[in-house]
Enzyme design. Structure first.
Site, PDB file in Angstrom:
ATOM      1  N   VAL B  77       6.799  24.550  -5.939  1.00  0.00           N
ATOM      2  CA  VAL B  77       7.354  23.287  -5.456  1.00  0.00           C
ATOM      3  C   VAL B  77       6.594  22.886  -4.193  1.00  0.00           C
ATOM      4  CG1 VAL B  77       9.467  22.167  -4.658  1.00  0.00           C
ATOM      5  CG2 VAL B  77       9.593  24.016  -6.335  1.00  0.00           C
ATOM      6  N   CYS B  78       6.109  21.667  -4.150  1.00  0.00           N
ATOM      7  CA  CYS B  78       5.358  21.210  -2.974  1.00  0.00           C
ATOM      8  C   CYS B  78       6.259  21.171  -1.743  1.00  0.00           C
ATOM      9  CB  CYS B  78       4.788  19.817  -3.208  1.00  0.00           C
ATOM     10  SG  CYS B  78       4.130  19.067  -1.703  1.00  0.00           S
ATOM     11  N   VAL B  79       5.821  21.807  -0.668  1.00  0.00           N
ATOM     12  CA  VAL B  79       6.658  21.935   0.527  1.00  0.00           C
ATOM     13  C   VAL B  79       6.961  20.584   1.176  1.00  0.00           C
ATOM     14  CG1 VAL B  79       4.646  22.517   1.987  1.00  0.00           C
ATOM     15  CG2 VAL B  79       6.956  23.113   2.744  1.00  0.00           C
TER      16      VAL B  79
END
Lengths: 135, 119
Positions: B77-79
């Site tokens: 998941v992209c931070v």
């Protein structure tokens, strides 16, 4: 041995592989977040020394239009970032001719120098790519 | 053949996440590798364990978790996209991890095809 991921393991090292990455920008800069978050990926990709191209078509053209004023909608104007791309060695920017014409725009309306391609030329360029990510 | 996957839309609102899941299932069944799925934009909403759909509906988040458990698929998941939308380590479903956009670029470099499921 490490646990397999989906049947295979991604290598720890990328051993200097250079792929042709194309980022296709299709959406207007405001109204949705695609353009802004798309630009974030483009900037990160520069750190991986890949062969990066940016394409602007459909309403994505509006991302490059000069004179964006966003104060009234309380959203950050991120259009100056496109001018900084050169500093990241991202210099291949392509705009689709048909998209420009349909919006009554010319390259003079854009904040950065671009190469204008017909949709047929754009399609040919896309087939040359290793990775195409669209926003 | 190795596939990298990017999911750009949230669960239930948009079909992209279902299509991505079904594509991955089919690819794995045919013996292809799917080392990583990268969740971006509203796609990060696929990762919250707070998701509770009605009993008679598919559980999209649990389905991802099971894919990670059964096949070792790396669910990233992209931070930046996650923090923007309230997705943090505390509410992450099993099998997901939060990391940077470099993981997407890396998947593009290291797989044979990167397939984007979005709008």
């Amino acid at each position: 041995m490490t646990e397999t991921t989906g049947g295979v393991e991604l290598d720890e090292e990328m051993s200097g592989v250079i792929k042709k990455f194309m980022f296709v920008n299709r959406k207007a800069p405001y109204g949705t977040i695609y353009a802004l978050e798309g630009l974030e990926v483009v900037l990160i990709s520069a750190a991986f020394d890949q062969d990066v191209s940016l394409v602007f078509l459909d309403d994505g053209i509006y991302q490059l239009v000069k004179g964006q004023h966003t104060k009234a909608i309380d959203v950050k104007n991120f259009s100056p970032t496109y001018r900084a791309l050169e500093g990241y060695d991202i210099e291949k920017l392509y705009v689709e001719k048909e998209s420009l014409e349909a919006r009554n725009l010319t390259v003079d309306n854009l904040i950065v120098p671009v190469e204008v391609l017909t949709s047929a030329e754009m399609a040919a360029l896309m087939t040359e790519q290793d990775v195409v990510i669209s926003f | 053949m190795k596939f990298g996957i990017m999911v750009s839309e949230g669960p239930y609102t948009h079909q992209a996440t279902d299509t991505a899941y079904l594509f991955i299932k089919a690819a794995l069944e045919k013996g292809y590798g799917v080392p990583r799925v990268f969740f971006y934009h509203d796609g990060v909403n696929n990762a919250t364990k707070l998701t509770e759909p009605p009993q008679d509906d598919r559980h999209i988040v649990n389905r991802w978790s099971k894919l990670a458990e059964d096949h070792g698929v790396d669910l990233v998941v992209c931070v930046a996209a996650a923090l923007r939308r309230g997705i943090r380590d505390e509410n992450l479903a099993p099998g997901f991890r939060i990391s940077g956009l470099g993981q997407l670029v890396e998947a593009g470099i290291q797989t044979d095809r990167l397939v984007v499921f979005g709008d």
